[in-house]
Design an enzyme around this catalytic site. Structure first.
Site, PDB file in Angstrom:
ATOM      1  N   ARG A 237      21.332  64.536  17.906  1.00 39.27           N
ATOM      2  CA  ARG A 237      22.665  64.238  17.393  1.00 39.27           C
ATOM      3  C   ARG A 237      22.744  62.733  17.172  1.00 39.27           C
ATOM      4  O   ARG A 237      22.203  61.939  17.955  1.00 39.27           O
ATOM      5  CB  ARG A 237      23.755  64.680  18.366  1.00 39.27           C
ATOM      6  CG  ARG A 237      23.992  66.185  18.410  1.00 39.27           C
ATOM      7  CD  ARG A 237      24.615  66.686  17.112  1.00 39.27           C
ATOM      8  NE  ARG A 237      24.994  68.093  17.159  1.00 39.27           N
ATOM      9  CZ  ARG A 237      24.245  69.085  16.737  1.00 39.27           C
ATOM     10  NH1 ARG A 237      23.027  68.831  16.248  1.00 39.27           N
ATOM     11  NH2 ARG A 237      24.665  70.338  16.787  1.00 39.27           N
ATOM     12  N   GLU A 266      28.651  61.589   9.703  1.00 40.34           N
ATOM     13  CA  GLU A 266      27.976  62.351   8.651  1.00 40.34           C
ATOM     14  C   GLU A 266      28.987  62.911   7.664  1.00 40.34           C
ATOM     15  O   GLU A 266      30.015  63.440   8.093  1.00 40.34           O
ATOM     16  CB  GLU A 266      27.155  63.481   9.276  1.00 40.34           C
ATOM     17  CG  GLU A 266      26.019  62.955  10.150  1.00 40.34           C
ATOM     18  CD  GLU A 266      25.161  64.067  10.765  1.00 40.34           C
ATOM     19  OE1 GLU A 266      25.436  65.258  10.515  1.00 40.34           O
ATOM     20  OE2 GLU A 266      24.214  63.726  11.498  1.00 40.34           O
ATOM     21  N   HIS A 285      20.593  65.691   7.597  1.00 43.17           N
ATOM     22  CA  HIS A 285      20.778  66.690   8.655  1.00 43.17           C
ATOM     23  C   HIS A 285      20.252  68.062   8.198  1.00 43.17           C
ATOM     24  O   HIS A 285      20.993  69.045   8.132  1.00 43.17           O
ATOM     25  CB  HIS A 285      22.257  66.797   9.056  1.00 43.17           C
ATOM     26  CG  HIS A 285      22.433  67.350  10.445  1.00 43.17           C
ATOM     27  ND1 HIS A 285      23.507  67.036  11.249  1.00 43.17           N
ATOM     28  CD2 HIS A 285      21.665  68.207  11.179  1.00 43.17           C
ATOM     29  CE1 HIS A 285      23.405  67.666  12.400  1.00 43.17           C
ATOM     30  NE2 HIS A 285      22.299  68.387  12.378  1.00 43.17           N
TER      31      HIS A 285
END
Length: 326
Positions: A237, A266, A285
């Protein structure tokens, strides 16, 4: 009477069809300001909620008195209030295992691409700037035979370690809350404290979940302990790493590079200094973003939801005490 299920984010038609056979389904392929009130109205009668990138807060839970189960199409659940869900007797299910190998592939792709400067040199070719012999200023670093440090030796950490030890002859160090004797025997891995891991590793790969304890666990102090040639890999993360400290360390030459699939915010801002650095490989991601894995995750999440709403035990219950209480 059929129970009611809310589906958030896009889902393949075969999974939707299966849910519609069993439940009344309210489907939101996207969620934003324009349909937020419709979503809240749907939640008022919902018994189940399923989807990816779910964000649930106390206010929404207050509007959902019949909610029994949330099935997230992910492994991580740091965006969900686990203690509050448990207090209310709401079961939370996730999708571990099915994305382990794919996420480890992503991690090792970042190791390879940062070490061998793949993105930077591929762009050089595409832009027509390959005009002669590649000399020392554009050399990369070897991966085979180097030291791989794994922070968090869970499923994904172990899968990355196997790729390094068995595929590339890497020496594996790991930092974890508990020892992993089977992995130590299989891979020759050595458990050590964080300071030793940071000091010895050529590649430091982060695979811990985001918790209050791991928030910004890798920051300025950690970067000072790492080799100037070492490369940081984050497939966990974004908030596990202090991004401002990472930018400073890269600017000051304290690190050789970084491979990042996750960021503090993000999508990452186009203005982030990280995106201007040739020794940083940045991905959007995509740890589990393959056709096969995302399909398997959705299938497992649907199975978890169905079993839970049928009063049976799902394969993957995060707060199992809710099941025991029932």
């Amino acid at each position: 009477m059929k129970q009611r299920v809310v589906v958030v984010r896009r889902m393949d038609e075969d999974h939707l069809a299966r849910l519609r056979q069993l439940f009344h389904v309210n489907y939101f392929d996207t969620l934003g300001r324009d349909n937020q009130q419709d979503y809240i109205r749907a939640m008022r009668s919902a018994h189940g909620l399923i989807g990816g990138k779910l964000v649930i807060n106390r206010e929404i839970l207050d509007e959902a008195p019949h909610l029994k189960v949330i099935s997230t199409i992910s492994v991580g659940y740091d965006n969900l209030p686990l203690d509050e869900l448990t207090r209310r007797g709401i079961l939370l299910c996730n999708t571990p295992d099915v994305l382990t190998e794919t996420t480890a592939d992503t991690g090792f792709a970042l190791i390879m691409s940062t070490a061998r400067r793949v993105v930077e040199l591929a762009d050089l070719v595409k832009l027509g700037n390959w005009v002669g012999h590649i000399d020392k200023p554009l050399y990369g670093r070897d991966v085979h035979g180097k030291v791989l440090g794994i922070i968090g030796m869970g499923r994904i950490g172990a899968a990355v370690a196997r790729r390094g030890a068995l595929g590339f002859g890497m020496r594996v160090l790991y930092s974890n809350s508990s020892p992993k004797p089977a992995l130590e025997k299989e891979l020759g891995a050595l458990r050590c404290d964080m300071d030793e891991l940071l000091a010895q590793s050529d590649f430091v790969c982060i695979t811990v979940p985001l918790t209050a304890e791991t928030h910004h666990m890798i920051g300025a102090a950690a970067f000072l302990k790492m080799k100037p040639s070492s490369i940081l890999i984050n497939i966990a993360r974004g908030k596990v790493v202090d991004e401002a400290a990472l930018i400073a360390a890269l600017n000051e030459g304290q690190l050789g590079g970084a491979g990042l699939d996750v960021f503090e915010e993000e999508p990452v801002s186009a203005e982030s200094p990280l995106l201007q650095m040739p020794n940083v490989v940045a991905l959007p991601h995509i740890g589990s973003a393959t056709h096969e894995t995302r399909a398997a995750m959705a299938k497992l999440a649907v199975e978890n939801l169905i079993l839970a709403l049928q009063g049976k035990s799902p394969r993957n219950a995060v707060n199992e005490q809710v099941l025991l209480a029932k």
